[in-house]
Each structure stands twice: as structure tokens, then as C-alpha cells.
Design an enzyme around this catalytic site. Structure first.
Site, short mmCIF file in Angstrom:
data_model
loop_
_atom_site.label_atom_id
_atom_site.label_comp_id
_atom_site.label_asym_id
_atom_site.label_seq_id
_atom_site.Cartn_x
_atom_site.Cartn_y
_atom_site.Cartn_z
N CYS A 176 -11.55 2.16 5.30
CA CYS A 176 -11.01 3.49 5.61
C CYS A 176 -11.41 4.53 4.57
O CYS A 176 -11.63 5.70 4.89
CB CYS A 176 -9.49 3.42 5.71
SG CYS A 176 -8.71 2.53 4.36
N GLU A 210 0.84 -1.19 0.00
CA GLU A 210 0.00 0.00 0.00
C GLU A 210 0.88 1.25 0.00
O GLU A 210 0.58 2.23 0.67
CB GLU A 210 -0.95 0.02 1.20
CG GLU A 210 -1.85 -1.20 1.25
CD GLU A 210 -3.01 -1.05 2.23
OE1 GLU A 210 -4.13 -1.28 1.81
OE2 GLU A 210 -2.76 -0.68 3.40
#
Lengths: 659, 659
Positions: B405, B321
């Protein structure tokens, strides 16, 4: 310490059915494999590969295991009792065992005192790291023994399994039992800790089941069969919940959603699934258990008919190292882990032994010559972890991996090729793979030397010569490869586009056509055989175009090329750097020629096709008739990075302008 | 319980430099942002988006948080004390707080009693789940309080940070302090548990630092500034070793390899990095610390000059990520997490406040209008986690994510747009973003109503009208966007291919050209302003072709299209299903037209280019002159899945024949 007789045969045990309580019995015709230690390989295709493994691959494994990583040092640290730190990852012991197992097989094919000395030295270190109660695991011994056997995910049993396999292989080649004794002590420790106390334990990475079956076949001790069965039976009852699966990992990821005997489809992590199925088929063969047998047949159809690549690779997704939806077989992002193809070879061998059906060897051969062999570079010292069926140029082979399961796995598979060629029973001989070399098979009290000559997979002729000391009656079973027949199984993912022009399979006995019956995919010749009898099989070696079921959307409008058992690909290295600009029109014509990929002699396919090229102005595209060269899939990615495709467009649907 | 005065201003505190021991001081000219609660937005581009967030996005967040997942139920379970099981993942509390924060901002833009009632009900549940000592975390309270604060990776402080941000936002909109009191109690608990005992704690996911700075600016309590600084200072000393990083995760993954003040390049997880830098810039602005300031400037250059996509997205790799090598910016596999673009907006706002330089707002605008806004569907209830710059047709938006998120993050960003438009000091007014609406800014004791009219980003005219009750002297700073000037910063990744034909930026005062000085990227007009003064800025809205530095190999030979702050893309939905078959030759011509993407009015770019098409025979390719339609990047993937590209070939290098 348990002792076993020195008379343990190097062949695996004769087929004997153990009766375990609670197993429904089924009767099947069976044969046993002829083990690698009884087989000599002289094959022009395989022998150089066995030699590369014996030299380059084992050297890479040794350097990585001993010098570049702390895998061997961990064993030394345990033995020193100096409270030193563990290096690496908790499953690293397994790579030591797998490398040892590869050395064991290799010592049969390519004897090398230096390798044997190295193996003996490693075995000394391993033995010195075993605890008095039989436990052996450097990770827990160095990081805190109080935590051993508390986390099912931490691969303690997986490492144990690889130890057992190495021990059996090393014993079979060398007759040395030091490692086998270590293995037996550890297996007994595990049996006492779990099965005999019925303390639940769901293996986080299956492997110990099949390894225990190897130990069982060698030692004939029922407790290992029972323990293998017990491990399988632990799954699917929720014991793994919150441990090997939780909110992060699906129970299907671990094949722990339903009991093994109720499993109907493949899910989750491909290698874990393969090892589990191998163990289940092993137990089914030993116990005739209908539950395992039926489950394994159903799951096999799910794998082969809905989830297998043309290369015999499985597991389309790198994210879970495994399976997604049926027919989801993307080519460029195909994961197809080398270990999963190795697992396909294991499992299909066991399914063949369980059922006598040759269709399992067809799949074994597909995975072996394509998906698995692709994992090893021609040089023997570079590896693929994943084996995609298309590359835009991004993929290259590696020297090693942080998680290094694949290198030693492909090494041990290639080195153990002898395990997969022949089978026998009291009434027959089975020839499963076409690999030049020899063995001797006992029929009753008569030794029957068998010699195989062939240039397979490049040429289609296989000559088998038998030389019994005196005439002996048995049925010779020669596998007629599925690819040489034109009947895809109902539900098969792939079929040949052209089924008419192909010559039939011919079988000659002492030079004359012979009538044979076809049974379970084998040509069977029943007779009284005498010294010098020669059977010759001629397989049609045409270039075949393959199409996919329409459900495989990634292959729609595309064709692949296959010749014999080999799947071909087009690589940029042979085609002016491009592989994605080719259309195979209906009128395409094919021919073959001897070709070299580095030092590997292959038969290349030449195809007259259409190729899209950027015009000299760099702004327009033109379609030109060109002759392209396709090479066997296993040989790609040995000449640097360049684009590659297995499935070529048969018609143009869209055009991408790109690098 | 600590009490704070009711007189806390809704504006963030005036700039006051706190002196902390050990901070080298630097002096910089500063201004403070005008907070969202003081800004009214009527903009034709943004207001409908704010309304969509207020309705569709918040509804999606509420349904997912309250019904489809157990996020709210976890708080209820804590309050019931019935020993019930925690649902979901250990960081799920944070999604509740982020949704609340989004509701808070949204209540200013789009008052809605039902949403306020829902927020109050959630706040009651949250308050009821706080322990007497101030601790608040449903995961540990339900799974075992004995384990709280034992694992730095488990996001306890991250969840706390999001609670603090929600509390500040909700107080700023509504003046209600219930959640703020909860936040203060928890912040004090953390301060006592760690900083005051100097017990080491390296946050596994940075966020609490910037959140503490929000709490500091609102409450003016030094302990929160000190605690933010303390958290930053914990990094890079090895305290995280074996906890937040180990053999699996590199210390660079966690930005824990060197102390924050010594960091020179961005590494690892993009969102964690962004939140950390935001907190560091916040602390630097409050303390004038030269260490943080220089580190953040150096790291910013590493991000923007070597690691940022044209869309302002960052983090090229999904695997971590985050970041890989400099200039490694693949388009199709670009990760560009929505949260990372949100983080770019945060960080660049703070860098602008820290330095007064408009170049940071240029990047903020790029991320906001492109990489971040792309995370939210036009319908407001579908989301992208990653935002690639090319799609072969595989990417589609999702209703929600297991790790959720992004949805509430983009919701809170869009809803808080008012925070980013204006700045002020005692001597000046700053206009950073061009968004129609109004605010009132105090200069000394004079209230200066400011009204902004514009059709930005579709048109280039921005009109600012000021209406001070009486004449007042100050400097008006209007940002001249970097894209409207033709000077790329040295080292910039991207440059316009055509730099000659573009009109200059014009600024008029009450209808007449005005002389202005340019300072730190702003047009500055110093004068005594009177009621009804109007400043008009005219920005050139040509279609621009963008090229990349040669180091970005994935964009070589390619061009992208930009107009104003918007990056454009070609999507199949507007171009007969194809987007990868286009060449933009040197002689390509461009025009614009009003266009609709579903209900979104946009300005589309029409380009006369060459398009490769399959001929009717399906076997040949032809290159045809065609007019293609490009749409703003943020608007793609709203009409089902189809191919898309931002970077279009300028010359053909290769041709791929494909689906």
C-alpha cells in the site's frame, strides 16, 4: 468400546521394536525412561517448585479455565444441548486438557484430594461432551458439526492430542480410566476417519503424533503407532497447500515444505516444529526407522548449532513465533516462547532415548533450568509467553494470556519432572538429571532402590545410593554434564572463554576414586552392586564466562555467565536499577554467595567489573569499578520491571545515553 | 450507461451545500481547494521530488505491478476467461489503481507520453475486466464470483474506492473518461446492491467514502454523496460483528464500536481511521452536518493532542497497525505507517476546508514534510512502511512490500502536491503551503494569476505576486504557520523550549510593512489588488528545541530539533556511526549550514553538544565536547543502515553500553 487390561504397567512399555512396512531399520542401543509415577522427588531446588505448581499454578489454571474464561463452560454447553454459543478461541479445549495433565502429574508429587476431585469433575464434563461416534471438540460441536474436519488449521487434532496426553497421565497417576476411555474412543474415531480411509489431513499444529505415541506405549495397540506415523507422513506432499499454508503463510512455517524424513533444517513456528520432532523421534525409536532418525539428527544440529539461545530457548522472532536466519539470535527481541523450551525438553528426551547419547540431555537440562523454567514466576502464578535475553525494562510477567498455551504447558512440564531423571534397561541404570529423591528400578527380577542426594544446581556433589535386595550386576550410567567438560561439539554456538583452570569431574565409589569408562557422555561403572553401595560424582562449580561463535553478531564482544547448568543474568533489581551499563573486562573477578530472590534461595554471582554511570551533573559519564550481582536467569522479572541482560559487553564499542 | 457532460470543470465543484434528510445543519465559512491540474510547481524543494516520482517511483511501481507481481496479469486473466488462477492477495487490485492515480497527477507535473501510454494500456485491461453488471474485482472474479460481496473484510469496496480516485484524477489531468465510465458503472452497481436495497455492509477497510466524495464533486450526482454518507452510517450498529471484528479483532480496531457521529477518540488501525475521517469530513463539508463535524473535531483533538508523533506520524503499534494508549509514543518501535501520514494529509486538508482553520494545515504540513515524505527514499525507488523516530541501526528501506500500500500511496501524495497549496472562494484567495510556482484563480469574472517564489523550507521568505487583468477586490489569506508563532494550543503534545529570542513574522505589501488582521491562523489582507502587487512574508528560521508534555514518558528529559516545518534527526552516517551517545546540554549552541545528503541539498543543523565515547582502552567511557550534524528527518536512511534519533537526551539518566 475397546477395553484394555488393568495390568497396563505404569512404567511406559519395555523397549520393543515394531516393524512397520516401508521403514528402513537401524539398530541402536536403547533404554526406557522411568516414569514420573515411579519417582519420588525430595529435592531442595525442585520440590518447592513442584509444590508451587500444585498450589499456585494449578489454582491459576483452574480459576482461568473455569471462571475467568469459558473453557469449561464450553463442555457444559455441549452436554446441555441448548444451542448455546461457544466462548473463546477454537483451540481452547487444549488448555483444559493440559491443565488436567498437569494435575495428573502433580497428584503424584503433591497428593491433594481437592485437586483430584476437581479433575474428576472436569473429566465428567469432558466425557459428557463426547459424541456417540467418539468425536470431541466443543468449538465445532457448538458452532456447526457440519464443518468438523474441514479445516486442517483449526486445531481439532491438536486438541485431541492434548486430550490423549492428559488421559495417559491421569491413568498413570490414579489408575482411573474414564478419561483414557474417552481418549481411546476419540483416537479410534480419528483413525477410522483418516488413516483407514486414506483421507489426507495435514495437522495445522502438530501434537497428535507424540500424543498417539503415548497412547501406543500405554495400550500397546499398533494402530496408534501407525496413526502417528501416518500423520507424520502426510506432511510435505502439498496436501496442506491453500489450507494450512497459502499466500500468507509459507509452507516452511508449517514444516510442510518437504516430507519429515527429508527435513534438514528447522523452519517456521517453533512449537509446531518441536512437537513434530518429538513425535518423529518417538516413532523412530519404536520402529528403528533410519529415515526419521537421520532427519532428526540433522535437524537437531541445525537447531542446536545455529539457532539456539544460550538459555536453550528457540525461535527468535515473534512475528512467526519461530525461526528466521541461521545465527539470528537477537537478545532483547528474542521470542523464545515458553512452549518452545518445553518442546525442547520433550524432543531432547526422545533423542536421548533414540540414541543413548547424553548430549541430548545436556540440551534438555539447558532448556529446562533456563529457557523453560523462566516461563514460570517464583510465585507460581505469573507467566512469560516469550523469554527474552535482554530487557530495557519493558517486560513483565502476566497472569494469563488470550492464547493460553504457556501456563499449563510449563505447569505440566515441572509437575512431570520425574519423567526425566532416570532410565533403565535389563542391563543398566541411567541417571540423566541430578534431582534428590528416590525410585526403584527392576534389573531382571531384582528391585534396586535408588536414592539420590544432591544440592544441585547450587552445589556439584551428587550421591547415589543403591540398595538391591541381593547383589546384582548391571552398568550404572551417570551423565557427565557437557558443561562440566570443556570440549564444545564442533559447530557449537557457545564455548567457555576459560578452559584451563577448571577442576576435572571426580567419581568415587564407596568413598574411593573409581575407574570408569566414558560412553556416549556417561560415566559407566560395570559391577555387581550390593546394598549400600554409594557412588559420588563431584562436578566443578566454577563461574564460567561464555562466548559466542562470531556468526552470532548480537553477542559479539560480549560474555555471559554460567555456573553449573544455570545461565545467569544481571537485573536492575539487584544493581541500582541498571543492567546495561556494565563492562566485564578481562581482569574481572568473580565470587559467589548465598542470596535470596524473594523467597527463592539462590547462589548469586558477584562480579568485579566496570560500570558506566551518569555523573552528578547529569551531563557527563564516568566509569567506576563496582561489584555487581548476577542471579540465575530463571529468577528474573519477579520483582517488578527492571532492565536485564544475559550477554554483557566485554569491551565497550558504543555508548547509548538513555532512560 | 450514465453519461456526464463534457463541461465538468477540472476544478472541484464550487461549494454547494447538499441537504440530506436527518442531517442537522451548521453554517461555516468555506472555501474550495484549487485542484492540482490548475497549479504549476517550479519549487526547488518539491519539483525535483515530483520529477523523481515521475521517473524512479512510477518506474518501480510499474515494474512491481506489471512484472514482478501478478497485479496486472490478474486483470488480463479475467478478460481471457480461461479459468486461470488469481495471483497475490485479495486487495492487490488497489495497488494498480493507486499507481494509476499517481501517474495521473504526475502527467500534470511531468508530462511523459510513455507513462500516459502505459496508463491507457492499463485502463484498457481494467475496463476489459469489468463485468456486464459493473462489478470489478479480479480476486473474486478469478476465485469464485458466487462469493462476491459475502465477506466485508475482503476489501472489495476498498479496491473500488481506489478505482474511483484514480478515475477522477486521470480525468482531471487528461480529460479522458474511459476509466471514469468504468468507475461510475461500478459505483452504480454498489449503490444498487447495497444502499438502494438497504443491505448492510460495513467496510472492512474504509476508503470508498472519500472516493465517492471525489466522484460526487466531479459528477455532482447526489447518489454518490448519499452512498458515502450511507457507508459511514453503517458503522457502529453491530453489523460488522463476527465479520470484520470477532474474538480476534476488537470492534474499536475497525472503528465500528460506535456510530461515526458518536466517535470521540481514535482507536485501532490508523489508516482505516484516517480514510474514514477524511470521508466523514468530506460529507460534513458537503452537508453541513453538525454530527460529523463535532465528532471529527473531537477526534482530531484526541489524535493531535494525545497520539501524534512530532513528525506528524500516527499509530504507535505495529501489532494492530494503529493506536494503543494515549501518550504511548515509543520512538524506536514507532510504527507511523507511511499510509497513515498520507491519511493525515488527506484528513487535515478536509478539516481545513470544513472549518477554515489554519491549524489543520499546520498538522498537514507537519505530516507532509516529515512523517509522509520519510516514506520515500531520496532516490525515489526505496520505501519505508513504518517510520520510526529512533533506530539502533536495524531499519533500512525496501524495494517493495508484500502488502504494497505504501509505495503508490506516497507516490500519489507527492504527485498531487498541487492539490494542497491554494484555496479560493468568491471573496478570497487562500495560500496554505509555501511552494514556488503559479496558478490562476478566478475572482468573479476576473482571472488572477498568482505567482509564488520561495526557498521554503530552507529559507523563510515567501513572495506572492498577483497579476489580475484589472483591479479586483478580495481578501488574501496567507497562512502563518503555527511553528512560526509561539503559542501551543492548550493540550498540545509539543512546545518550543525557547520562546523569547525568536523574531516575529513580518508581512510586507509592495515592500512596506502592512497592517493585516489575523483570522483563523491566516494573515488576511483585504484590498483591491492590481497587477504586480507583491506580498512578502518573512518567517523566523531559528533552530528550535522542542520538548514534550510530561505524559509522553518516552521523551522525558529529551529535546528534538526543528527548523521551519522540518523535524531534524541525528543519524550515524553524519556522526561517526553513532546517534545514541549525545547529550544536548542547556548551554548547547546551534548553527546551520548548507549540506548534501547524497544529491539532496539540505540545510543541516550543527550543534555543540556532549558526546559519550568509548576511550581507546575499550573499557572506559569519556564525555567529549563535539559538534554534531543533524539532518532533516525525511532524509535519513538513504546511506545504508545506521543509528538515528529524533529525541536527544537533555540530561543523562542512564548509560547503555552496546553495539
Amino acid at each position: 468400546m475397546k477395553t484394555i487390561s488393568n495390568a497396563i504397567p505404569c512404567l511406559v512399555a519395555l523397549v520393543s521394536i515394531a516393524v512397520l512396512p516401508g521403514h528402513a531399520q537401524l539398530l541402536v542401543q536403547r533404554f526406557e525412561p522411568v516414569g514420573f509415577s515411579q519417582v519420588t522427588i525430595t529435592d531442595r531446588f525442585w520440590k518447592p517448585k513442584l509444590d508451587k505448581v500444585a498450589t499456585a499454578t494449578l489454582r491459576a489454571c483452574i480459576v482461568q479455565t473455569e471462571e475467568k474464561t469459558g473453557r469449561i463452560r464450553n463442555f457444559e454447553k455441549v452436554a446441555r444441548h441448548q444451542n448455546e454459543k461457544h466462548e473463546g478461541i477454537y483451540y481452547d479445549d487444549s488448555d483444559v486438557y493440559k491443565a488436567l495433565e498437569a494435575m495428573a502429574y502433580s497428584l503424584k508429587n503433591h497428593p491433594d484430594p481437592a485437586i483430584e476431585q476437581k479433575a474428576d469433575a472436569w473429566i465428567d464434563k469432558i466425557a459428557a461432551a463426547q459424541l456417540p461416534d467418539g468425536y470431541l471438540n466443543t468449538y465445532y460441536t457448538l458452532t456447526g458439526l457440519d464443518k468438523r474436519w474441514t479445516d486442517m488449521e483449526k486445531h481439532e487434532d491438536y486438541c485431541a492430542g492434548h486430550l490423549f496426553e492428559a488421559a495417559v497421565a491421569y491413568y498413570n497417576t490414579t489408575g482411573k480410566r474414564r478419561l483414557l476411555d474417552v481418549a481411546i474412543r476419540f483416537a479410534d474415531h480419528i483413525d477410522s476417519t483418516f488413516r483407514l480411509q486414506n483421507r489426507h489431513w495435514v495437522s495445522g499444529h502438530q501434537e497428535i503424533e507424540l500424543a498417539l505415541m503415548r497412547l501406543y506405549h500405554l495400550t500397546k495397540q499398533d494402530r496408534y503407532l501407525k496413526l502417528a506415523d501416518w500423520f507424520l507422513d502426510q506432511r510435505g506432499h502439498g496436501f496442506g497447500k491453500g489450507v494450512i499454508w497459502d499466500q500468507w503463510k509459507n509452507p516452511k512455517y508449517c514444516q510442510d515444505d518437504v516430507p519429515v524424513k527429508d527435513q534438514k533444517e528447522i523452519t517456521g513456528h517453533a512449537v509446531r516444529a518441536m512437537y513434530q520432532y518429538t513425535g518423529a523421534a518417538d516413532v523412530a525409536a519404536a520402529t528403528n526407522d533410519a529415515g526419521y532418525m537421520n532427519a532428526m539428527k540433522t535437524v537437531w544440529e541445525d537447531v542446536v548449532y545455529r539457532n539456539m539461545y544460550l538459555t536453550g530457548g528457540i525461535g527468535s522472532s515473534g512475528q512467526n513465533e519461530g525461526f528466521t536466519e541461521d545465527y539470528d539470535l537477537p537478545n532483547e527481541s528474542a521470542y523464545c516462547e515458553t512452549c518452545a523450551s518445553v518442546g525442547m525438553v520433550f524432543w531432547n528426551q526422545r533423542m536421548n532415548l533414540l540414541t543413548g547419547e547424553s548430549k541430548y540431555i545436556d540440551i534438555l537440562e539447558r532448556s529446562l533450568y533456563n529457557g523453560a523454567l523462566d516461563g514460570l514466576s517464583l510465585s507460581g502464578d505469573r507467566f512469560f509467553y516469550g523469554n527474552p535475553l535482554a530487557s530495557a525494562g519493558q517486560y513483565g510477567r502476566s497472569e494469563w494470556f488470550g492464547t493460553a498455551c504457556c501456563p499449563s504447558n510449563i505447569a505440566r512440564l515441572v509437575a512431570s519432572l520425574g519423567d526425566y531423571i532416570y532410565g533403565r534397561s535389563e542391563q543398566g541404570i541411567w541417571v540423566n538429571l541430578f534431582v534428590a529423591g528416590s525410585t526403584t528400578i527392576n534389573i531382571g527380577k531384582t528391585a534396586v532402590p535408588v536414592q539420590q542426594e544432591t544440592s544441585y544446581p547450587w552445589a556439584g556433589t551428587v550421591r547415589l545410593r543403591v540398595d538391591p535386595a541381593r547383589p546384582v550386576t548391571y552398568a550404572l550410567h551417570v551423565r557427565i554434564p557437557g558443561w562440566a567438560r570443556n570440549v564444545p561439539a564442533p559447530g557449537s554456538l557457545y564455548r567457555f572463554r576459560d578452559t584451563t583452570a577448571t577442576a576435572a569431574v571426580e567419581i568415587l565409589l564407596n568413598g574411593k576414586p573409581v575407574v570408569f569408562r566414558e560412553e556416549k557422555g556417561y560415566a559407566v561403572i560395570d559391577r555387581t552392586w550390593k546394598k549400600g553401595d554409594i557412588v559420588e560424582m563431584k562436578l566443578p562449580m566454577d563461574v564460567r564466562q561464555v562466548a559466542s561463535r562470531k556468526e552470532v553478531t548480537s553477542n559479539q564482544g560480549r560474555v555471559a555467565l554460567q555456573r553449573g547448568p544455570l545461565v545467569y543474568c544481571v537485573e536492575g533489581a539487584d544493581n541500582a536499577g541498571r543492567a546495561w551499563n556494565i563492562v566485564v573486562p578481562d581482569r574481572a573477578t568473580f565470587s559467589t554467595k548465598p542470596y535470596q530472590v524473594l523467597d527463592e534461595p539462590v547462589v548469586a554471582i558477584l562480579a568485579n567489573v566496570s560500570v558506566a554511570e551518569a555523573a552528578p551533573d547529569g551531563l557527563t559519564v564516568q566509569m567506576k569499578p563496582r561489584t555487581i550481582t548476577a542471579i540465575p536467569y530463571y529468577a528474573w522479572a519477579n520483582r517488578g520491571k527492571s532492565p536485564m541482560q544475559v550477554w554483557l559487553p566485554g569491551r565497550i564499542k558504543a555508548v547509548k545515553l538513555t532512560e
